[in-house]
Motif scaffolding. Structure first.
Motif, PDB file in Angstrom:
ATOM      1  N   VAL A   1       0.823  -1.214   0.000  1.00 44.21           N
ATOM      2  CA  VAL A   1       0.000   0.000   0.000  1.00 44.21           C
ATOM      3  C   VAL A   1       0.856   1.263   0.000  1.00 44.21           C
ATOM      4  N   LYS A   2       2.184   1.086   0.003  1.00 47.37           N
ATOM      5  CA  LYS A   2       3.092   2.229   0.012  1.00 47.37           C
ATOM      6  C   LYS A   2       4.042   2.140  -1.177  1.00 47.37           C
ATOM      7  N   ASN A   3       4.398   3.290  -1.732  1.00 47.78           N
ATOM      8  CA  ASN A   3       5.324   3.323  -2.865  1.00 47.78           C
ATOM      9  C   ASN A   3       6.681   2.731  -2.508  1.00 47.78           C
ATOM     10  N   ALA A   4       7.107   2.917  -1.268  1.00 45.47           N
ATOM     11  CA  ALA A   4       8.416   2.421  -0.825  1.00 45.47           C
ATOM     12  C   ALA A   4       8.367   0.960  -0.400  1.00 45.47           C
ATOM     13  N   GLY A   5       7.184   0.337  -0.452  1.00 44.98           N
ATOM     14  CA  GLY A   5       7.065  -1.067  -0.078  1.00 44.98           C
ATOM     15  C   GLY A   5       7.259  -1.277   1.419  1.00 44.98           C
ATOM     16  N   ILE A   6       7.783  -2.435   1.782  1.00 43.00           N
ATOM     17  CA  ILE A   6       7.990  -2.771   3.194  1.00 43.00           C
ATOM     18  C   ILE A   6       9.057  -1.876   3.816  1.00 43.00           C
ATOM     19  N   ALA A   7       9.960  -1.355   2.999  1.00 45.73           N
ATOM     20  CA  ALA A   7      11.016  -0.465   3.508  1.00 45.73           C
ATOM     21  C   ALA A   7      10.427   0.795   4.151  1.00 45.73           C
ATOM     22  N   TYR A   8       9.206   1.160   3.781  1.00 44.57           N
ATOM     23  CA  TYR A   8       8.549   2.346   4.330  1.00 44.57           C
ATOM     24  C   TYR A   8       8.458   2.288   5.854  1.00 44.57           C
ATOM     25  N   TYR A   9       8.230   1.085   6.403  1.00 39.67           N
ATOM     26  CA  TYR A   9       7.997   0.937   7.841  1.00 39.67           C
ATOM     27  C   TYR A   9       9.292   0.929   8.651  1.00 39.67           C
ATOM     28  N   ASN A  10      10.418   0.651   7.982  1.00 37.40           N
ATOM     29  CA  ASN A  10      11.733   0.685   8.638  1.00 37.40           C
ATOM     30  C   ASN A  10      11.711  -0.044   9.984  1.00 37.40           C
ATOM     31  N   SER A  11      11.183  -1.272   9.970  1.00 36.77           N
ATOM     32  CA  SER A  11      11.016  -2.036  11.211  1.00 36.77           C
ATOM     33  C   SER A  11      11.551  -3.453  11.050  1.00 36.77           C
ATOM     34  N   PRO A  12      12.651  -3.786  11.735  1.00 38.87           N
ATOM     35  CA  PRO A  12      13.159  -5.161  11.694  1.00 38.87           C
ATOM     36  C   PRO A  12      12.117  -6.184  12.156  1.00 38.87           C
TER      37      PRO A  12
END
Length: 481
Positions: free
Chosen positions: A222-233
């Motif tokens: 749902v975000k353009n940056a994908g999972i990287a958007y959340y910056n959460s290990p």
């Protein structure tokens, strides 16, 4: 071939499937997206009304055989994506009909390739619908509809035609019950990962969309940056485990729930699946040692991408097209191998790889010792010759289709790595490829002709060739038997 029976089942299941369009209406109401809600209701009503006449007219001959099962599955997997494209197209959020169909096919086949250049421009209802098509398509639209089909014989013919893998059987004595057990396991696991993602701080809407994408091994975000958007290990590890779990044959989970843990752990495909995943993670981590100095970060990026690509999910936390050539090659090999048979993952399937290697081993032994008799075994039992021949035939069709598709889309003059990985990722239902179709890119630059070719590839990959080939064969339609 009983054409009236095919039309009856096709329209009956399509009419039942019209209810699927009501689910995103709830999201539209929550977010006040009234125009989108109206579009979903119109599509639901239109699909039901168009299907009703043939659905209500029951044919005299009600026996379903393999031919009818394959044909219903193939036609249904054309109709569902076309119907699924209508909300995108009618809302104007994807103004090109070909693009809308490509996005819908990608969703239902759990491929995850997209033509969208700005994902966040879509409304909540449309974003939910994209991910929901993953969830429905992951286990199979027909497996979901088995409950409305009369007779277990019909149920198993449809399940064999739709479920991925070289061997499809019942996990319980009745075909209908098999479908119910599959969806119970599928739904419970989806809910578990939904709550786990929320515990990591992901918003509830994002959590349900990513949980459905993980369950269906689809990869729409749902975000353009994908999972990287959340910056959460934490989120990355949860998704890594989730993708890996949904890449496992669902009959394994049934065995575990039934108390047969030893039999589940003895499964050769499961063991090989874990070994390949572990070996690929190690190789990529070694290949990326000069990119990520932190050991944990290097491992996390490697294992996430291995789990994502091998299960054909397609989520990404890094632009792996910038990784060393060695790491990219490992990922490309994983695209071919795929997940386990009987899972929601794509690719050739680990079980087929095992069968092919054992067939080669048997051939070499018989060449060296012609008088000896070697039996090909699978799970400590002699393997049916038809299963081996089926795997070999599928592989020939797979390679042939890949070469033909590569030739057809080459007219767009993209570089070889882009064209080749586009075909590979669509046939294996992966999502992102390399270069211009990498994890931070999309398929929007392709011509309508190339998008249609790649859409057909996705359908071939999801249904594993045979149903689509039978649907396109004129001789089958002429045959009255």
């Amino acid at each position: 071939m009983n054409k009236h029976l095919i039309a009856h089942y096709l329209c009956r299941i399509t009419a039942a499937g019209s209810l699927l369009f009501l689910v995103p209406v709830i999201i539209c109401v929550i977010y006040g997206e009234w125009e989108d809600a109206k579009i979903f209701l119109i599509v639901a009503a239109g699909t039901a009304l168009l299907s009703a006449p043939a659905a209500l007219k029951k044919p005299k001959d009600n026996d379903v055989f393999a031919r009818e099962g394959l044909m219903v599955v193939a036609l249904l997997w054309v109709l569902y994506p076309v119907a699924g494209a209508m909300p995108f197209y009618l809302s104007g959020q994807i103004p090109s009909f070909v693009d809308a169909v490509f996005e819908s096919v990608s969703g239902f086949t759990t491929t995850g390739s997209t033509i969208l250049t700005d994902i966040e421009s879509l409304s909540h209802g449309m974003l939910f619908w994209r991910s929901f098509t993953h969830w429905v398509g992951g286990m199979g639209v027909l497996v979901l509809a088995i409950a409305v089909l009369p007779g277990n014989k019909a149920a198993m013919h449809f399940m064999r035609a739709e479920c991925a893998g070289p061997q499809v059987g019942k996990i319980v004595p009745k075909g209908k019950n098999s479908a119910r057990y599959l969806y119970i396991i599928y739904s419970v696991l989806t809910l578990v990962f939904f709550f786990l993602l929320m515990l990591g701080g992901m918003p509830w809407f994002d959590s349900i969309c990513h949980a459905m994408g993980t369950a269906g091994t689809g990869g729409f975000g749902v975000k353009n940056a994908g999972i990287a958007y959340y910056n959460s290990p934490y989120i990355e590890y949860v998704l890594t485990i989730g993708m890996a779990m949904f890449g496992v044959n669902f009959s394994i989970y049934y065995l575990i729930l039934a108390g047969h843990m030893k039999n589940a752990l003895k499964n050769a495909e499961l063991r090989m699946y874990i070994i390949i995943m572990a070996a690929a993670t190690l190789l990529i981590a070694v290949g990326n040692r000069n990119i990520y100095s932190n050991l944990e970060e290097n491992f996390r990026y490697a294992v996430f991408q291995v789990s994502s690509i091998m299960t054909s999910t397609g989520f990404a936390t890094a632009d792996y097209s910038q990784w060393p050539e060695f790491s990219q090659t490992v990922l490309l090999i994983l695209m071919f191998i795929g997940a386990c048979a009987g899972s929601t993952g794509g690719g050739l399937k680990v079980q087929r790889i095992i069968i092919m290697f054992r067939s080669v081993k048997k051939f070499v032994r018989q060449t060296l010792s012609p008088k000896c008799v070697y039996v090909l075994k699978g799970e400590d039992k002699s393997m049916d010759t038809s299963t081996v021949h089926g795997v070999q035939t599928y592989f020939i069709l797979y390679i042939g289709l890949m070469l033909l598709s590569l030739l057809l889309i080459s007219v767009d003059n993209a570089d070889f790595a882009t064209s080749f990985s586009s075909v590979v990722t669509c046939i294996n239902n992966i999502g992102p490829g390399l270069n211009r179709v990498g994890p931070v890119e999309n398929f929007s630059f392709y011509s309508d002709f190339a998008k249609i070719v790649l859409s057909v590839d996705m359908l071939f990959g999801r249904l594993e060739c045979l149903p689509v080939i039978i649907m396109l064969s004129p001789s089958v339609w002429r045959n009255k038997f």
